[in-house]
Design a protein around this motif. Structure first.
Motif, mmCIF file in Angstrom:
data_model
loop_
_atom_site.group_PDB
_atom_site.id
_atom_site.type_symbol
_atom_site.label_atom_id
_atom_site.label_comp_id
_atom_site.label_asym_id
_atom_site.label_seq_id
_atom_site.Cartn_x
_atom_site.Cartn_y
_atom_site.Cartn_z
ATOM 1 N N GLU A 103 0.832 -1.203 0.000
ATOM 2 C CA GLU A 103 0.000 0.000 0.000
ATOM 3 C C GLU A 103 0.871 1.259 0.000
ATOM 4 O O GLU A 103 0.530 2.261 -0.630
ATOM 5 N N LEU A 104 2.014 1.197 0.685
ATOM 6 C CA LEU A 104 2.947 2.326 0.671
ATOM 7 C C LEU A 104 3.509 2.532 -0.733
ATOM 8 O O LEU A 104 3.582 3.672 -1.229
ATOM 9 N N ALA A 105 3.890 1.437 -1.391
ATOM 10 C CA ALA A 105 4.430 1.538 -2.750
ATOM 11 C C ALA A 105 3.394 2.116 -3.712
ATOM 12 O O ALA A 105 3.735 2.921 -4.593
ATOM 13 N N ALA A 106 2.135 1.738 -3.534
ATOM 14 C CA ALA A 106 1.080 2.262 -4.403
ATOM 15 C C ALA A 106 0.906 3.768 -4.195
ATOM 16 O O ALA A 106 0.708 4.522 -5.166
ATOM 17 N N CYS A 107 1.012 4.232 -2.935
ATOM 18 C CA CYS A 107 0.907 5.668 -2.660
ATOM 19 C C CYS A 107 2.087 6.424 -3.260
ATOM 20 O O CYS A 107 1.926 7.524 -3.819
ATOM 21 N N GLU A 108 3.269 5.849 -3.153
ATOM 22 C CA GLU A 108 4.457 6.491 -3.715
ATOM 23 C C GLU A 108 4.349 6.620 -5.230
ATOM 24 O O GLU A 108 4.695 7.659 -5.813
ATOM 25 N N ALA A 109 3.844 5.557 -5.850
ATOM 26 C CA ALA A 109 3.694 5.594 -7.308
ATOM 27 C C ALA A 109 2.651 6.620 -7.730
ATOM 28 O O ALA A 109 2.832 7.346 -8.719
ATOM 29 N N ALA A 110 1.551 6.704 -6.981
ATOM 30 C CA ALA A 110 0.507 7.671 -7.316
ATOM 31 C C ALA A 110 1.013 9.103 -7.182
ATOM 32 O O ALA A 110 0.739 9.962 -8.038
ATOM 33 N N LEU A 111 1.789 9.371 -6.120
ATOM 34 C CA LEU A 111 2.321 10.719 -5.927
ATOM 35 C C LEU A 111 3.377 11.060 -6.983
ATOM 36 O O LEU A 111 3.487 12.211 -7.405
ATOM 37 N N ALA A 112 4.141 10.068 -7.405
ATOM 38 C CA ALA A 112 5.141 10.306 -8.451
ATOM 39 C C ALA A 112 4.484 10.768 -9.744
ATOM 40 O O ALA A 112 5.052 11.566 -10.505
ATOM 41 N N ARG A 113 3.281 10.286 -10.010
ATOM 42 C CA ARG A 113 2.566 10.689 -11.222
ATOM 43 C C ARG A 113 1.969 12.090 -11.089
ATOM 44 O O ARG A 113 1.719 12.761 -12.082
ATOM 45 N N ASP A 114 1.716 12.515 -9.854
ATOM 46 C CA ASP A 114 1.103 13.837 -9.633
ATOM 47 C C ASP A 114 1.672 14.418 -8.344
ATOM 48 O O ASP A 114 1.004 14.473 -7.308
ATOM 49 N N PRO A 115 2.922 14.883 -8.355
ATOM 50 C CA PRO A 115 3.618 15.293 -7.137
ATOM 51 C C PRO A 115 3.037 16.513 -6.441
ATOM 52 O O PRO A 115 3.356 16.765 -5.276
ATOM 53 N N ASP A 116 2.181 17.276 -7.101
ATOM 54 C CA ASP A 116 1.612 18.469 -6.476
ATOM 55 C C ASP A 116 0.259 18.219 -5.804
ATOM 56 O O ASP A 116 -0.331 19.148 -5.240
ATOM 57 N N ASP A 117 -0.220 16.996 -5.866
ATOM 58 C CA ASP A 117 -1.528 16.664 -5.285
ATOM 59 C C ASP A 117 -1.394 16.564 -3.763
ATOM 60 O O ASP A 117 -0.786 15.636 -3.234
ATOM 61 N N THR A 118 -1.954 17.530 -3.037
ATOM 62 C CA THR A 118 -1.821 17.558 -1.571
ATOM 63 C C THR A 118 -2.539 16.374 -0.913
ATOM 64 O O THR A 118 -2.107 15.894 0.141
ATOM 65 N N ARG A 119 -3.612 15.927 -1.547
ATOM 66 C CA ARG A 119 -4.326 14.774 -0.997
ATOM 67 C C ARG A 119 -3.436 13.534 -1.033
ATOM 68 O O ARG A 119 -3.386 12.769 -0.069
ATOM 69 N N LEU A 120 -2.722 13.346 -2.124
ATOM 70 C CA LEU A 120 -1.817 12.203 -2.240
ATOM 71 C C LEU A 120 -0.619 12.346 -1.302
ATOM 72 O O LEU A 120 -0.115 11.351 -0.771
ATOM 73 N N GLN A 121 -0.170 13.579 -1.073
ATOM 74 C CA GLN A 121 0.925 13.798 -0.135
ATOM 75 C C GLN A 121 0.523 13.367 1.281
ATOM 76 O O GLN A 121 1.298 12.722 1.990
ATOM 77 N N THR A 122 -0.702 13.731 1.663
ATOM 78 C CA THR A 122 -1.210 13.325 2.977
ATOM 79 C C THR A 122 -1.357 11.815 3.060
ATOM 80 O O THR A 122 -0.981 11.194 4.065
ATOM 81 N N ALA A 123 -1.881 11.216 2.001
ATOM 82 C CA ALA A 123 -2.067 9.763 1.976
ATOM 83 C C ALA A 123 -0.735 9.041 2.094
ATOM 84 O O ALA A 123 -0.623 8.016 2.782
ATOM 85 N N LEU A 124 0.300 9.568 1.452
ATOM 86 C CA LEU A 124 1.615 8.937 1.527
ATOM 87 C C LEU A 124 2.193 9.040 2.930
ATOM 88 O O LEU A 124 2.763 8.067 3.448
ATOM 89 N N ALA A 125 2.028 10.201 3.560
ATOM 90 C CA ALA A 125 2.535 10.362 4.928
ATOM 91 C C ALA A 125 1.858 9.364 5.872
ATOM 92 O O ALA A 125 2.519 8.751 6.729
ATOM 93 N N ILE A 126 0.556 9.177 5.732
ATOM 94 C CA ILE A 126 -0.169 8.218 6.574
ATOM 95 C C ILE A 126 0.282 6.797 6.264
ATOM 96 O O ILE A 126 0.493 5.986 7.171
#
Length: 321
Positions: A103-126
């Motif tokens: 699940e962490l790897a999936a969040c990292e991959a999603a943020l890599a595709r859209d690094p400015d998405d604050t929602r994804l940044q929060t999801a990755l931190a969690i």
């Protein structure tokens, strides 16, 4: 008089001649009769009370439902010889490490595709924090194995009890399952369907309607409470247990909070003492631990200090009567 005694007693259920009520009134006598009888027999009022779920769900049947919610698990736990338990609580959202890593790897991959998405940044931190806490899954599983190994040594009477769900609860049940031991799950009926974790003993998984009766069964046989990091549900059970011990409504049992760093931030007991809302002695109703063997040895040490046997009946209080 003995000569008048029949040669054989009557059969327990069969008769040679049916009684009058064994056959409905025929249409030959009244063409409306079959339909009238059918309507009577299909009416909810004709159902036996214990088979009428709609009747049992009525508001004025709550007392009976409460009794059933208590009595069914109690009867079956007694029948299976479950006398004492180690209760384990913890977050349903802490999965085993492999799943947390995925699940962490999936969040990292999603943020890599859209690094400015604050929602994804929060999801990755969690996701990172959950992955870090996934080590508790393995600790709970190891603890379940330790308790499971004790079952045969204590006359098949000491078992792990959890809420029966995923995450930390699954881990503790899984550890007992690894050890070939039985374990208990106390599920609760919720508006959305839930499933028991697969490592419970099938004949020892119960589903409750009322939280109150579920809580009662958690503590009725409890010889220790082991609490891993968790959310509202975990804290609900923890604080209720601490309150019951504080007020001596139940005989004190060991309470172990696993993961001191988490618990010191989630629950600042020193602040409560300083504010005067609990007494200093209430700070000593629990202690912290980090590893499975440390938890178990702490529980055994508590019983040695208290001069009690972990599988002996607890001293009775007025609350037990």
């Amino acid at each position: 008089m003995m000569d008048d005694c029949p040669e054989t007693p009557p059969p327990s259920s069969e008769r040679d001649v049916e009684l009058p009520w064994c056959t409905p009134k025929p249409a030959s006598e009244d063409r409306r009769a079959p339909d009238l009888v059918r309507r009577i027999m299909e009416s909810p009022s004709y159902r036996e009370g214990d088979h009428d779920v709609d009747f049992l769900d009525r508001d004025d049947m709550r007392g009976l439902r409460l009794m059933l919610d208590y009595q069914k698990p109690e009867a079956l736990l007694q029948a299976h010889g479950i006398a004492h338990s180690i209760v384990v609580f913890g977050a349903t959202r802490i999965p085993e490490p492999a799943r947390a890593a995925a699940e962490l790897a999936a969040c990292e991959a999603a943020l890599a595709r859209d690094p400015d998405d604050t929602r994804l940044q929060t999801a990755l931190a969690i996701a990172r924090r959950v992955a870090d806490k996934s080590r508790y899954y393995e600790i709970a599983r190891a603890f379940g194995r330790i308790v499971g190994a004790q079952e045969g040594q204590h006359g098949n009477r000491l078992v792990v009890v959890t809420g029966g769900g995923p995450g930390i609860m699954e881990a503790a049940n899984r550890g007992s399952h690894d050890a070939g031991a039985r374990s208990v799950g106390l599920n609760i009926t919720l508006p959305h369907e839930q499933y028991p974790n697969p490592y419970l003993t099938p004949d020892l998984c119960f589903r409750f309607h009322y939280f109150a009766l579920r809580k009662l069964h958690f503590l009725k046989r409890a010889r220790a409470l082991v609490v891993f990091p968790g959310g509202y549900g975990t804290m609900d059970e923890l604080f209720e247990t601490l309150t019951l011990i504080q007020t001596r409504k139940i005989v004190p049992v060991p309470v172990v909070l696993v993961g001191e760093r988490f618990w010191r931030r989630a629950f600042d007991v020193d602040f409560l003492v300083e504010e005067g809302v609990i007494d200093p002695e209430d700070r000593d109703l629990f202690w912290y631990a980090e590893e499975a063997e440390e938890i178990w040895q702490g529980i055994l040490g508590w019983y040695r200090t208290a001069g009690r046997d972990i599988t002996a009946p607890a001293p009775e209080t007025s609350a037990d009567r």
